[in-house]
Design an enzyme around this catalytic site. Structure first.
Site, short mmCIF file in Angstrom:
data_model
loop_
_atom_site.label_atom_id
_atom_site.label_comp_id
_atom_site.label_asym_id
_atom_site.label_seq_id
_atom_site.Cartn_x
_atom_site.Cartn_y
_atom_site.Cartn_z
CD1 TRP A 1 -2.29 -2.11 1.85
CD2 TRP A 1 -2.94 -1.24 -0.11
NE1 TRP A 1 -3.29 -2.91 1.34
CE2 TRP A 1 -3.70 -2.40 0.14
CE3 TRP A 1 -3.16 -0.53 -1.29
CZ2 TRP A 1 -4.69 -2.85 -0.73
CZ3 TRP A 1 -4.15 -0.98 -2.17
CH2 TRP A 1 -4.89 -2.13 -1.88
CG ASP B 1 -3.17 4.04 4.22
OD1 ASP B 1 -4.16 3.85 4.96
OD2 ASP B 1 -2.98 3.40 3.16
CE LYS C 1 -8.74 -2.90 3.63
NZ LYS C 1 -7.63 -2.13 3.10
C1 LIG Z 1 -7.05 -1.75 1.82
C2 LIG Z 1 -6.03 -0.71 1.95
C3 LIG Z 1 -5.90 0.31 1.00
C4 LIG Z 1 -6.74 0.38 -0.24
O1 LIG Z 1 -8.02 0.70 0.10
P1 LIG Z 1 -9.17 0.95 -0.97
O2 LIG Z 1 -10.22 1.55 -0.11
O3 LIG Z 1 -9.52 -0.36 -1.55
O4 LIG Z 1 -8.67 1.91 -1.98
C5 LIG Z 1 -4.94 1.27 1.21
N1 LIG Z 1 -4.15 1.26 2.29
C6 LIG Z 1 -4.25 0.29 3.22
C7 LIG Z 1 -3.36 0.32 4.40
C8 LIG Z 1 -5.19 -0.71 3.08
O5 LIG Z 1 -5.28 -1.68 4.01
#
Ligand SMILES: *Cc1c(COP(=O)(O)O)cnc(C)c1O
Length: 360
Positions: free
Chosen positions: A101, A171, A195
């Site tokens: 990511w 993030d 998540k």
């Molecule tokens: C799942 C995830 C993403 C991507 O998320 P989307 O909402 O599918 O774009 C980005 N960063 C992390 C840490 C993730 O776990």
């Protein structure tokens, strides 16, 4: 009805209590005679939903007054572009690569300016977090970017990087609201909500006000301009109304559970049960360096692909679903977010004990 224990990395389990409330309120939200899915986003009743959700989010995380909370469409990935477009004044940013990511965010950032990778743990398949105490950060870097909990590899930062006075962007998708955080350490803290917080389709961006500017990259789409979203209280166009509503219910649930300190304690307990077992098992092994273990995503393996496959299949039959590791790493991964009850982890571990006895 029988519900499974869902160990998916996302979309992931939601608290059963929240789902029940959704069901109860589906046809008639609080006497309005309509579902939240049907109501105008400009109505008084929805205004109350979004305002309450924001207030509860602020309360949970302790968001200071000089930060805006934005509900933005798209997932975390959308922010991979929004961040450089809004923040790259000097067209320079430094990224720390601790997994897929972070890497994807960096690759996206490179489209908009000089995005540099200043540290990486790819040499050992992202099984640790590099030393971030004294990195070669560019003088004029607009921000330093991290992915604080690495969903795929199951690592997390123990300490935030020394950004040498630069803005930190993080993030936190897969650890959102799983523990208390000091928001003042970040310029932007953001995550996709599917998540740990709610249904898919939205990111929550917590941004320090001075980083919200008018003079962003000229190509920036209107809907990716933080200023546009902030000035309109996340109601510039039709927001993902139902997702906001469910997130709001999750915030209420977290507050009722005792807030993020209490949730962290529970998350630590759950993680200890699973890691404790992995550390004593002769068959199952954790895959990352102990000190960087994530409390949310727990990858593990056996020493044979065949045994992994057998385990995943038998687990599924028993109602433990989505234990397959990410396609890029294989093996297994158990995501044990806020909504996973302790019982789910205990039952998984006892199934693993059983499986080990029968297969060794
Ligand atoms: C799942 C995830 C993403 C991507 O998320 P989307 O909402 O599918 O774009 C980005 N960063 C992390 C840490 C993730 O776990």
């Amino acid at each position: 009805m029988s519900r499974v224990f869902n160990f998916s990395a996302g979309p992931a389990m939601l608290p059963e209590e929240v789902l029940r409330t959704c069901a109860e309120e589906m046809l008639d939200y609080h006497g309005s005679g309509q579902s939240v899915m049907e109501m105008s986003h400009r109505s008084k009743v929805f205004d109350e939903i979004i305002k309450t959700a924001e207030a509860d989010f602020r309360k949970l995380l302790g968001v200071p007054d000089n930060y805006k909370v934005l509900f933005m469409q798209g997932g975390a990935w959308t922010q991979f572009s929004a961040i450089p477009m809004n923040l790259m004044v000097n067209k320079k940013a430094d990224y720390i690569i601790t997994g897929q990511w972070a890497k994807k965010a960096w690759q996206e950032g490179k489209k908009y300016g000089d995005a540099r990778a200043i540290a990486s743990s790819e040499d050992r398949t992202f099984s640790y977090i590099p030393d971030v105490s004294d990195l070669p950060i560019s003088e004029d870097a607009d921000y330093v970017y991290i992915c604080q909990n690495n969903t795929i590899y199951g690592t997390r930062y123990k300490e935030l990087p020394n950004t040498k006075g630069h803005v930190l962007v993080s993030d936190v998708s897969s650890m959102f609201l799983s523990e208390p955080m000091d928001v003042t350490k970040y310029g932007i803290l953001y995550g996709g909500v599917q998540k740990n917080v709610g249904p898919a389709g939205m990111a929550i961006v917590c941004i320090r006000e001075d980083l919200i500017r008018e003079d962003v990259m000229s190509e920036t789409p209107t809907l990716l301009k933080y200023k546009v979203i902030a000035d309109n209280d996340s109601l510039f166009n039709t927001p993902p109304c139902y997702t906001i509503y469910v997130c709001g219910l999750v915030f209420k649930w977290l507050l009722k559970e005792g807030g993020l300190g209490a949730i962290q304690k529970k998350n630590q307990e759950k993680a200890d049960i699973l890691y404790g077992f992995l550390d004593k098992s002769d068959m199952f092994k954790g895959t990352v360096e102990k000190e960087y273990r994530s409390l949310m995503n727990v990858p593990f393996i056996t020493d044979s692909d065949e045994l992994n496959k057998k385990f995943i299949a038998e687990a599924e039959e028993k109602g433990f679903i989505n234990l397959k590791g990410h396609r890029s790493v294989g093996g297994m991964r158990a995501s044990i977010y806020n909504a996973m009850p302790k019982e789910g982890v205990e039952r998984l571990v006892s199934f693993m004990e059983d499986f080990e006895k029968k297969n060794s």
